[in-house]
Design a protein around this motif. Structure first.
Motif, short mmCIF file in Angstrom:
data_model
loop_
_atom_site.label_atom_id
_atom_site.label_comp_id
_atom_site.label_asym_id
_atom_site.label_seq_id
_atom_site.Cartn_x
_atom_site.Cartn_y
_atom_site.Cartn_z
N MET A 1 -6.25 7.85 -9.46
CA MET A 1 -5.34 7.87 -8.32
C MET A 1 -5.58 9.12 -7.48
O MET A 1 -5.74 10.20 -8.05
N ALA A 2 -5.61 8.97 -6.17
CA ALA A 2 -5.84 10.13 -5.29
C ALA A 2 -4.68 11.12 -5.42
O ALA A 2 -3.52 10.72 -5.62
N GLU A 3 -5.01 12.41 -5.33
CA GLU A 3 -3.97 13.44 -5.42
C GLU A 3 -3.05 13.34 -4.20
O GLU A 3 -3.51 13.04 -3.09
N GLN A 4 -1.75 13.56 -4.41
CA GLN A 4 -0.80 13.53 -3.30
C GLN A 4 -1.10 14.65 -2.31
O GLN A 4 -1.41 15.76 -2.72
N ARG A 5 -0.98 14.33 -1.03
CA ARG A 5 -1.13 15.39 -0.04
C ARG A 5 0.11 16.26 -0.02
O ARG A 5 1.22 15.77 -0.25
N LYS A 6 -0.10 17.54 0.25
CA LYS A 6 1.01 18.50 0.18
C LYS A 6 1.25 19.12 1.56
O LYS A 6 0.34 19.68 2.17
N ILE A 7 2.47 19.00 2.01
CA ILE A 7 2.86 19.57 3.31
C ILE A 7 4.10 20.43 3.12
O ILE A 7 5.06 20.02 2.46
N LEU A 8 4.06 21.61 3.70
CA LEU A 8 5.24 22.49 3.70
C LEU A 8 5.92 22.42 5.06
O LEU A 8 5.25 22.54 6.10
N ILE A 9 7.22 22.22 5.05
CA ILE A 9 8.02 22.40 6.28
C ILE A 9 8.63 23.79 6.19
O ILE A 9 9.35 24.11 5.23
N LEU A 10 8.32 24.61 7.18
CA LEU A 10 8.73 26.01 7.15
C LEU A 10 9.62 26.29 8.37
O LEU A 10 9.15 26.20 9.51
N ASN A 11 10.87 26.61 8.10
CA ASN A 11 11.82 26.88 9.18
C ASN A 11 12.17 28.37 9.22
O ASN A 11 12.41 29.00 8.19
N GLY A 12 12.22 28.89 10.43
CA GLY A 12 12.49 30.31 10.64
C GLY A 12 13.96 30.60 10.92
O GLY A 12 14.85 29.81 10.57
N PRO A 13 14.23 31.73 11.56
CA PRO A 13 15.58 32.26 11.69
C PRO A 13 16.55 31.32 12.40
O PRO A 13 16.19 30.66 13.37
N ASN A 14 17.75 31.30 11.86
CA ASN A 14 18.90 30.56 12.41
C ASN A 14 18.82 29.04 12.20
O ASN A 14 19.77 28.31 12.50
N LEU A 15 17.69 28.57 11.68
CA LEU A 15 17.55 27.12 11.49
C LEU A 15 18.28 26.65 10.24
O LEU A 15 18.43 25.45 10.03
N ASN A 16 18.77 27.59 9.42
CA ASN A 16 19.68 27.22 8.32
C ASN A 16 21.03 26.73 8.87
O ASN A 16 21.80 26.11 8.15
N LEU A 18 21.37 24.57 11.35
CA LEU A 18 21.25 23.30 12.09
C LEU A 18 22.42 22.37 11.76
O LEU A 18 22.82 22.25 10.61
N GLY A 19 22.93 21.73 12.79
CA GLY A 19 24.11 20.87 12.62
C GLY A 19 25.38 21.58 13.06
O GLY A 19 26.33 20.95 13.50
N ARG A 20 25.36 22.92 12.92
CA ARG A 20 26.54 23.71 13.32
C ARG A 20 26.23 24.62 14.49
O ARG A 20 27.10 25.02 15.24
N ARG A 21 24.94 24.96 14.65
CA ARG A 21 24.52 25.91 15.66
C ARG A 21 24.26 25.18 16.99
O ARG A 21 23.45 24.24 17.02
N GLU A 22 24.91 25.60 18.07
CA GLU A 22 24.68 25.03 19.41
C GLU A 22 24.34 23.53 19.32
O GLU A 22 23.23 23.13 19.68
N GLY A 30 22.52 18.27 9.99
CA GLY A 30 21.97 19.38 9.22
C GLY A 30 20.55 19.06 8.78
O GLY A 30 20.15 17.88 8.76
N PHE A 31 19.78 20.09 8.39
CA PHE A 31 18.38 19.82 8.04
C PHE A 31 18.24 19.10 6.70
O PHE A 31 17.36 18.25 6.55
#
Ligand code: DQA
Length: 142
Positions: A1-16, A18-22, A30-31
């Motif tokens: 079986m082919a190895e799963q591809r790996k992707i990182l989602i990387l969020n920076g400042p204030n993105l914690n 989300l849903g409450r901010r502006e 929310g994220f």
């Protein structure tokens, strides 16, 4: 079986906040619930998520996964517009990085029209709300 591809989602400042901010700019979802939907959509992809309010935390994470992962979806928040260190970190690793923004930064203040990281990234996806992240994953998988 082919190895799963790996992707990182990387969020920076204030993105914690989300849903409450502006919410008129960034929406009301929310994220974390959005991330669960993304994971369900891409069962064959290992999707890791990391958020930091600190420039160094984002750089450390790029160093950690950048020699191993297939791609990084990066919303650097306001560091997009200021950080040469993030630009250098992206250039330092072989992994492809896609810049994303939830809002259409080109329709906002002038200081958001400059991206220090865009020249180091494979491409940029801007202005599609949270769907920007999915479009970036599609770009990385294509
Ligand atoms: C943002 C746009 C940036 O200008 C801002 O500083 C953010 C969020 C976006 O996703 O639209 O924090 O990256």
């Amino acid at each position: 079986m082919a190895e799963q591809r790996k992707i990182l989602i990387l969020n920076g400042p204030n993105l914690n906040l989300l849903g409450r901010r502006e919410p008129e700019v960034y929406g009301t979802e929310g994220f974390e619930p959005y991330l669960e939907r993304l994971k369900a959509r891409y069962p064959d992809v290992t999707l890791e998520y990391y958020q930091s309010n600190h420039e160094g935390g984002l750089i450390d994470k790029i160093h950690e996964v950048g020699f191993d992962y297939d791609g990084i979806v990066l919303n650097a928040g306001a560091y997009t517009h200021t950080s040469i260190a993030l630009h250098d970190a992206i250039r330092a690793v072989p992994c492809r990085v896609v810049e994303v923004h939830i809002s259409n930064v080109m329709q906002r203040e002038d200081f958001r029209h400059v991206s220090m990281i865009a020249p180091a990234c494979a491409g940029s996806i801007v202005g599609f709300g949270l769907d920007s992240y999915r479009l970036a994953i599609e770009a990385l998988l294509a």
